[in-house]
Design a protein around this motif. Structure first.
Motif, PDB file in Angstrom:
ATOM      1  N   ALA A   1     102.556 -41.156 -81.012  1.00 54.64           N
ATOM      2  CA  ALA A   1     101.276 -41.428 -81.680  1.00 54.64           C
ATOM      3  C   ALA A   1     100.427 -42.410 -80.871  1.00 54.64           C
ATOM      4  CB  ALA A   1     101.530 -41.977 -83.083  1.00 54.64           C
ATOM      5  N   ILE A   2     101.074 -43.404 -80.284  1.00 52.86           N
ATOM      6  CA  ILE A   2     100.359 -44.384 -79.453  1.00 52.86           C
ATOM      7  C   ILE A   2      99.727 -43.706 -78.240  1.00 52.86           C
ATOM      8  CG2 ILE A   2     100.681 -46.346 -77.888  1.00 52.86           C
ATOM      9  CD1 ILE A   2     102.783 -47.381 -79.919  1.00 52.86           C
ATOM     10  N   LEU A   3     100.510 -42.868 -77.564  1.00 53.08           N
ATOM     11  CA  LEU A   3      99.993 -42.189 -76.375  1.00 53.08           C
ATOM     12  C   LEU A   3      98.875 -41.222 -76.731  1.00 53.08           C
ATOM     13  CD1 LEU A   3     103.149 -41.510 -74.175  1.00 53.08           C
ATOM     14  CD2 LEU A   3     101.729 -43.551 -74.338  1.00 53.08           C
ATOM     15  N   ASP A   4      98.987 -40.559 -77.882  1.00 53.51           N
ATOM     16  CA  ASP A   4      97.913 -39.675 -78.330  1.00 53.51           C
ATOM     17  C   ASP A   4      96.629 -40.460 -78.587  1.00 53.51           C
ATOM     18  OD1 ASP A   4      99.347 -37.343 -78.157  1.00 53.51           O
ATOM     19  OD2 ASP A   4      99.964 -37.329 -80.261  1.00 53.51           O
ATOM     20  N   ALA A   5      96.774 -41.636 -79.201  1.00 54.32           N
ATOM     21  CA  ALA A   5      95.602 -42.465 -79.482  1.00 54.32           C
ATOM     22  C   ALA A   5      94.915 -42.912 -78.192  1.00 54.32           C
ATOM     23  CB  ALA A   5      96.003 -43.685 -80.315  1.00 54.32           C
ATOM     24  N   ILE A   6      95.714 -43.285 -77.199  1.00 59.15           N
ATOM     25  CA  ILE A   6      95.139 -43.711 -75.911  1.00 59.15           C
ATOM     26  C   ILE A   6      94.455 -42.536 -75.226  1.00 59.15           C
ATOM     27  CG2 ILE A   6      95.713 -44.545 -73.595  1.00 59.15           C
ATOM     28  CD1 ILE A   6      98.002 -46.157 -74.912  1.00 59.15           C
ATOM     29  N   LYS A   7      95.121 -41.406 -75.226  1.00 57.14           N
ATOM     30  CA  LYS A   7      94.568 -40.224 -74.558  1.00 57.14           C
ATOM     31  C   LYS A   7      93.244 -39.804 -75.183  1.00 57.14           C
ATOM     32  CE  LYS A   7      96.094 -36.099 -75.451  1.00 57.14           C
ATOM     33  NZ  LYS A   7      96.889 -34.847 -75.568  1.00 57.14           N
ATOM     34  N   ASN A   8      93.171 -39.898 -76.521  1.00 56.83           N
ATOM     35  CA  ASN A   8      91.996 -39.409 -77.248  1.00 56.83           C
ATOM     36  C   ASN A   8      90.983 -40.513 -77.541  1.00 56.83           C
ATOM     37  OD1 ASN A   8      93.061 -36.740 -77.436  1.00 56.83           O
ATOM     38  ND2 ASN A   8      94.402 -37.426 -79.102  1.00 56.83           N
ATOM     39  N   ASP A   9      91.254 -41.728 -77.054  1.00 62.02           N
ATOM     40  CA  ASP A   9      90.358 -42.864 -77.310  1.00 62.02           C
ATOM     41  C   ASP A   9      90.113 -43.079 -78.798  1.00 62.02           C
ATOM     42  OD1 ASP A   9      89.843 -44.033 -74.839  1.00 62.02           O
ATOM     43  OD2 ASP A   9      88.377 -42.488 -74.310  1.00 62.02           O
TER      44      ASP A   9
END
Length: 700
Positions: free
Chosen positions: A399-407
């Motif tokens: 979830a953290i990596l998705d948030a970073i990827k999607n800003d």
């Protein structure tokens, strides 16, 4: 005899830091400690002082000989023993050991695998003391851990490239840490805790199985009525003989300073596991090699045999070795620990990205690092990770990596309490991620668990590749960030880019499913290297050669030689198995079936002579099917013999490995199928070897 308590027992046969501090002068100890801790060059002027104290300590503890203990490319350890004695002028002997003998040895290297690095007549090899791994006493011999190289300096062992890879990741990780203001870090080291699975069978039963004796696995064998279906062996009560073995094993390992921590029954009948506490990677590698050796010795003392083959029995789980890998600083920072707020922990996220990119870019290197003839039977068999390499991160990190990827903003995960519905039982917090036992490379809190290793593998190979690949990621990041005008902006963009570009390697689902194989290969473009013959040639791919040379882990000749050595080991192993199958079928199985058919025929004839109304349905139908099977067995064994003859004519190791994979292995499997069916139809009295049931349930 009264047992020593564990603190007294632990490390009692190791020339460790406590012993060195007590016996060496302050100057000598400080100089040696600097070499161990900071990887600085050894001051050879102190070697004589160290050697004297090491010798005196060893003799006090019953040692009469010393050896340079090394790890050639055979997969096992090697040692040549020399006594401490030297003649004295009065005709007696003195006990001597010099600094020169400590630092360098000269074993004959002509009979170890070299992969063409030298001609057969070029026999000289050198062993060089590894001061970062403590000396120890085994079987009244002082064992000095060493590297092993050829006369011209090429590495002929597994320790040298492992130390080189550790040096590479240390160098690149310190560059990254400096960017985050961690200037006080002296060194960065990877650490490993390898869980070791194994089988125990009764020695008398083992000795009656030529396939186990010659190859370490059963080449034939029908499944017994009960296997692992009930899951009753897993974590079950440990049998008395096994418990005695484990207690004895712990004592032997603890004397050598090996941090054996956990022991339990594994999934398959007769299968067990031992797990150590983490230690620095080269020390953990030495300890695991010792552990495998001592397991076999201790088992023999208890009239058992320890099987370390990855798949000793078809139809039940094989044995792996889970490589729990982490990276930390001398200041105590675990660089793979997310902390309480991983979303805000940029340093952790960057090192996490380095691992993700490394596994994606060099998935073929990780796969080939665990490729052996034995492990090919295990990987992808719905009991072990698939041959496809992927990473499991769990819910929170994903979830953290998705948030970073999607800003987007990461909202965090709630602290969920586990409620068991019984007032007297405590409530406790649920971990932020579950475990995925189908993943070959899983994040498990503050480390990665590489689960694809086979139980007999040296852990050096996979850690060499993992260290080198992560060092390459860190090198790229350091080159980019050191030039950045705005570090924080560049860091954010770098992390976002890496997550986006390497998303394909992340998979949290069921790695055993057919759907995943299709998605991984057809949609994501991940490699599926099913066998050693498929995987090992990838070592010579340009990107792999360039990366390993760049970080000085191998030179080009060493890479070429290792590829050839591993493929040669693969084809020789299967050739031995094929020859053993032919031997057992020709000398034992066919004659045994023939004896039983003769008795059935005699019985049928006698019964029909008594009464023409006797149908003899069992006898006749059994004879008919067994007669068919003997024809199939004869045809199959003849075809296998022809393949074995063709194999002998192949000189190119790449062609012979493909031939073994495509021709010999399918024929061996066909032959086994017919023999195993014949076992189910032949009386136990006539069958020549102990059955699976006898083997798997032989230890009471």
């Amino acid at each position: 005899m009264e047992k020593q308590n564990v603190p007294e027992l632990f490390g009692s046969l190791v020339f460790d830091d406590k012993v060195m501090r007590a016996r060496l002068s302050d100057d000598v100890y400080s100089s040696l400690r600097k070499t161990i801790d900071e990887n600085v060059k050894l001051d050879e002027t102190i070697a004589d002082a160290i050697a004297k104290e090491m010798k005196d300590w060893a003799i006090e503890n019953g040692a009469t000989h010393f050896t340079h203990w090394f790890q050639p490319l055979t997969g096992v350890t090697a040692e040549k023993h020399d006594s401490f004695i030297t003649p004295s002028p009065d005709g007696g002997v003195l006990m001597e050991f010099s600094g020169k003998e400590l630092i360098k040895g000269e074993p004959d290297a002509s009979s170890f695998p070299s992969g063409g690095l030298r001609a057969t007549f070029e026999a000289r090899g050198y062993t060089a003391w590894d001061p970062t791994s403590y000396a120890f006493i085994k079987d009244h011999t002082l064992c000095i851990p060493t590297a092993f190289c050829s006369y011209s300096g090429e590495a002929l062992d597994k320790k040298t490239p492992l130390l080189r890879s550790m040096q590479a990741i240390n160098r690149e990780a310190k560059r990254i840490l400096k960017l985050f203001g961690n200037d006080d870090v002296k060194y960065v080291r990877t650490s490993v805790g390898p869980e070791q699975e194994y089988f125990l069978v009764d020695k008398d039963v083992f000795n009656k199985r030529p396939d186990l004796v010659y190859t370490g696995r059963t080449l034939f064998g029908a499944m017994p009525p009960k296997g692992q279906e009930l899951d009753d062996h897993y974590f079950g009560v440990i049998k008395p003989r096994v418990s005695d073995f484990m207690e004895d094993l712990n004592d032997e390992l603890w004397k050598l300073g090996i941090l054996a921590k956990t022991e339990h029954n594994e999934v398959a009948p007769a299968q067990h596991e031992l797990a150590p506490i983490y230690s620095t990677t080269n020390i953990a590698t030495d300890a695991n090699q010792l552990t495998m050796e001592i397991m076999k010795k201790v088992a023999s003392r208890h009239d058992m045999v320890c099987l370390l083959h990855e798949k000793p029995f078809a139809g039940v789980n094989g044995s792996g070795k889970h490589n729990n890998w982490s990276i930390a600083t001398d200041t105590g920072i675990n660089l793979l620990s997310p902390g309480k707020t991983p979303y805000e922990n940029a340093q952790f996220l960057l090192f996490l990205c380095a691992v993700i990119q490394a596994v994606d870019d060099y998935q073929d290197l990780l796969r080939l690092s665990v490729a052996t003839a034995g492990n090919d039977h295990r990987l992808g068999a719905n009991e072990a990770p698939p041959a496809i390499i992927s990473i499991f991160l769990g819910d929170e990190l994903s979830a953290i990596l998705d948030a970073i990827k999607n800003d987007t903003v990461y909202e965090g995960m709630e602290d969920t309490k586990i409620k068991l519905g019984v007032h007297s039982l405590p409530r406790f917090s649920r971990d932020t991620t579950d475990r995925n036992r189908t993943s070959p490379f899983a994040f498990t809190g503050n480390k990665f668990e590489f689960r694809s290793l086979g139980s007999a593998n040296s852990i050096a190979c996979c850690n060499i590749m993992l260290n080198a690949a992560v060092a390459e990621s860190l090198n790229q990041y350091a080159n980019e960030l050191e030039k950045a005008d705005n570090f924080e902006d560049a860091l954010h963009e770098l992390i976002k880019r890496v997550i986006t570009e390497h998303q394909r390697i992340l998979f949290d689902g069921n790695g055993y499913s057919d759907e995943w194989v299709k998605e991984a290969t057809e949609v994501r473009g991940l490699s599926n290297l099913k066998t050693t013959a498929d995987a090992m040639p990838k070592l010579l791919d340009k990107k792999n050669v360039e990366m390993l040379i760049k970080h000085k882990v191998f030179n080009e000749a060493e890479i070429q030689s290792r590829c050839e050595i591993m493929l040669e080991n693969y084809v020789k192993t299967i050739n031995i198995e094929g020859l053993t199958m032919v031997d057992m079928v020709r000398k034992n199985y066919l004659p045994a079936i023939e004896r039983y058919l003769y008795r059935l025929a005699q019985t049928t004839s006698l019964m029909k002579s008594v009464s023409s109304n006797v149908k003899c349905n069992y006898e006749v139908s059994t004879m008919e099917r067994l007669s068919e099977l003997t024809d199939h067995i004869l045809e199959s064994v003849t075809e296998l013999e022809e393949s074995l003859a063709k194999f002998k004519e192949l000189e190119d190791v790449f062609k012979s490995s493909a031939f073994v994979r495509d021709d010999m292995l399918p024929k061996m499997e066909t032959l086994r199928t017919y023999v195993d069916e014949a076992e189910m139809l032949t009386s136990e009295r006539d069958w020549p070897f102990p059955s699976y049931g006898e083997l798997l349930f032989s230890v009471k």
